[in-house]
Design a protein around this motif. Structure first.
Motif, PDB file in Angstrom:
ATOM      1  N   PRO A 199      47.534  31.146  58.999  1.00  0.00           N
ATOM      2  CA  PRO A 199      46.466  30.718  57.538  1.00  0.00           C
ATOM      3  C   PRO A 199      45.121  31.004  57.971  1.00  0.00           C
ATOM      4  CG  PRO A 199      47.930  29.078  58.203  1.00  0.00           C
ATOM      5  CD  PRO A 199      48.532  29.905  58.826  1.00  0.00           C
ATOM      6  N   GLY A 240      45.910  27.489  42.741  1.00  0.00           N
ATOM      7  CA  GLY A 240      47.203  27.470  43.461  1.00  0.00           C
ATOM      8  C   GLY A 240      46.752  28.459  44.286  1.00  0.00           C
ATOM      9  N   THR A 241      48.314  29.438  44.008  1.00  0.00           N
ATOM     10  CA  THR A 241      48.322  30.470  44.694  1.00  0.00           C
ATOM     11  C   THR A 241      48.345  31.765  43.865  1.00  0.00           C
ATOM     12  OG1 THR A 241      50.157  29.590  45.583  1.00  0.00           O
ATOM     13  CG2 THR A 241      50.048  32.641  45.853  1.00  0.00           C
ATOM     14  N   THR A 295      47.051  35.924  43.708  1.00  0.00           N
ATOM     15  CA  THR A 295      46.700  37.781  44.325  1.00  0.00           C
ATOM     16  C   THR A 295      45.507  38.580  44.354  1.00  0.00           C
ATOM     17  OG1 THR A 295      48.698  37.770  44.840  1.00  0.00           O
ATOM     18  CG2 THR A 295      48.254  38.952  44.891  1.00  0.00           C
ATOM     19  N   SER A 338      41.768  22.160  51.559  1.00  0.00           N
ATOM     20  CA  SER A 338      41.834  23.809  52.471  1.00  0.00           C
ATOM     21  C   SER A 338      42.587  23.288  53.900  1.00  0.00           C
ATOM     22  CB  SER A 338      40.866  25.192  52.786  1.00  0.00           C
ATOM     23  OG  SER A 338      40.357  25.573  50.974  1.00  0.00           O
ATOM     24  N   THR A 386      46.993  33.959  52.867  1.00  0.00           N
ATOM     25  CA  THR A 386      48.164  32.984  53.869  1.00  0.00           C
ATOM     26  C   THR A 386      49.136  34.552  53.569  1.00  0.00           C
ATOM     27  OG1 THR A 386      49.088  33.003  50.967  1.00  0.00           O
ATOM     28  CG2 THR A 386      47.970  30.959  52.046  1.00  0.00           C
ATOM     29  N   THR A 412      46.583  37.297  49.249  1.00  0.00           N
ATOM     30  CA  THR A 412      47.360  36.406  48.882  1.00  0.00           C
ATOM     31  C   THR A 412      46.505  35.000  49.239  1.00  0.00           C
ATOM     32  OG1 THR A 412      49.607  37.011  48.795  1.00  0.00           O
ATOM     33  CG2 THR A 412      49.456  35.149  48.155  1.00  0.00           C
ATOM     34  N   LEU A 413      46.269  34.197  48.311  1.00  0.00           N
ATOM     35  CA  LEU A 413      45.202  32.905  48.782  1.00  0.00           C
ATOM     36  C   LEU A 413      46.016  31.556  48.416  1.00  0.00           C
ATOM     37  CD1 LEU A 413      42.386  35.460  48.146  1.00  0.00           C
ATOM     38  CD2 LEU A 413      41.978  33.700  50.390  1.00  0.00           C
ATOM     39  N   MET A 414      46.055  31.088  49.262  1.00  0.00           N
ATOM     40  CA  MET A 414      46.206  29.729  48.713  1.00  0.00           C
ATOM     41  C   MET A 414      44.418  28.962  48.199  1.00  0.00           C
ATOM     42  SD  MET A 414      45.849  25.809  48.242  1.00  0.00           S
ATOM     43  CE  MET A 414      44.490  25.472  49.159  1.00  0.00           C
ATOM     44  N   ASP A 415      44.048  29.025  46.359  1.00  0.00           N
ATOM     45  CA  ASP A 415      43.238  28.008  45.775  1.00  0.00           C
ATOM     46  C   ASP A 415      43.643  26.248  45.343  1.00  0.00           C
ATOM     47  OD1 ASP A 415      41.132  27.809  44.438  1.00  0.00           O
ATOM     48  OD2 ASP A 415      41.308  29.781  44.207  1.00  0.00           O
TER      49      ASP A 415
END
Length: 180
Positions: free
Chosen positions: A106, A160-161, A163, A6, A145, A153-156
């Motif tokens: 972010p 990955g992306t 919602t 992250s 993000t 919305t997250l960058m996991d």
């Protein structure tokens, strides 16, 4: 580890070419979990101070919270002569998180894997303070993000992306200590 991944994602967003492994080995403070000779007792760091175990080893690595990630980010940014600085905003409200996103920032956050209910491990270790610490067994670090309507919305680092429903995210964020 998800914390290093992250942090690397946020630093790359800012224009720095750094990998999670560089951050693990050169910047994120970590301390081992040390076992007694009979293996019955374990001693380890407070995750607010250092990564507990080794992030590259699945069974001996646990996690850290915002403090060590902020320390790593700021050391890295200072070495790059950057004007950027990271801040521990643990306890930030949903409105504060959204305000930061509106500013284009972010936010690294802690919640749970797959937004499942928070779980604790039966394994524990003794902190330097003498307190017994039972770690989360499904804690997960991601990058918040964006948001739209009732979703975030997250960058996991694993998926990955993604919602997720805002209320579900906030529930997991709250029950894991509002760490950001």
């Amino acid at each position: 580890g998800c914390e290093a991944t992250s942090l690397a994602a946020v630093l790359r967003f800012l224009g720095y070419d750094v990998t999670a492994l560089e951050l693990v080995y050169g910047y994120i403070p970590s301390e081992p979990i040390i076992y007694s000779e009979d293996g019955m007792l374990a001693y380890g760091p407070d995750p607010a101070e250092a990564y507990a175990g080794w992030p590259e080893e699945g069974y001996t690595g646990f996690y850290c919270f915002a403090g060590p990630i902020v320390q790593a980010a700021n050391q890295y940014l200072a070495e790059q002569n950057s004007g950027w600085r990271a801040a521990d905003i643990t306890g930030a409200s949903v409105l504060d998180l959204m305000r930061r996103l509106d500013e284009g920032t972010p936010v690294i956050v802690w919640a749970t894997l797959n937004m499942d209910t928070r779980l604790f491990s039966s394994f524990h270790w003794t902190l330097p303070s003498g307190e017994e610490y039972y770690p989360f067994s499904n804690l997960h670090c991601m990058v918040l993000t964006g948001y739209e309507g009732d979703t975030f919305t997250l960058m996991d680092p694993i998926e990955g992306t993604v919602t997720v429903d805002r209320e579900q995210f906030m529930s997991r964020y709250w029950t894991t200590g509002e760490r950001a």
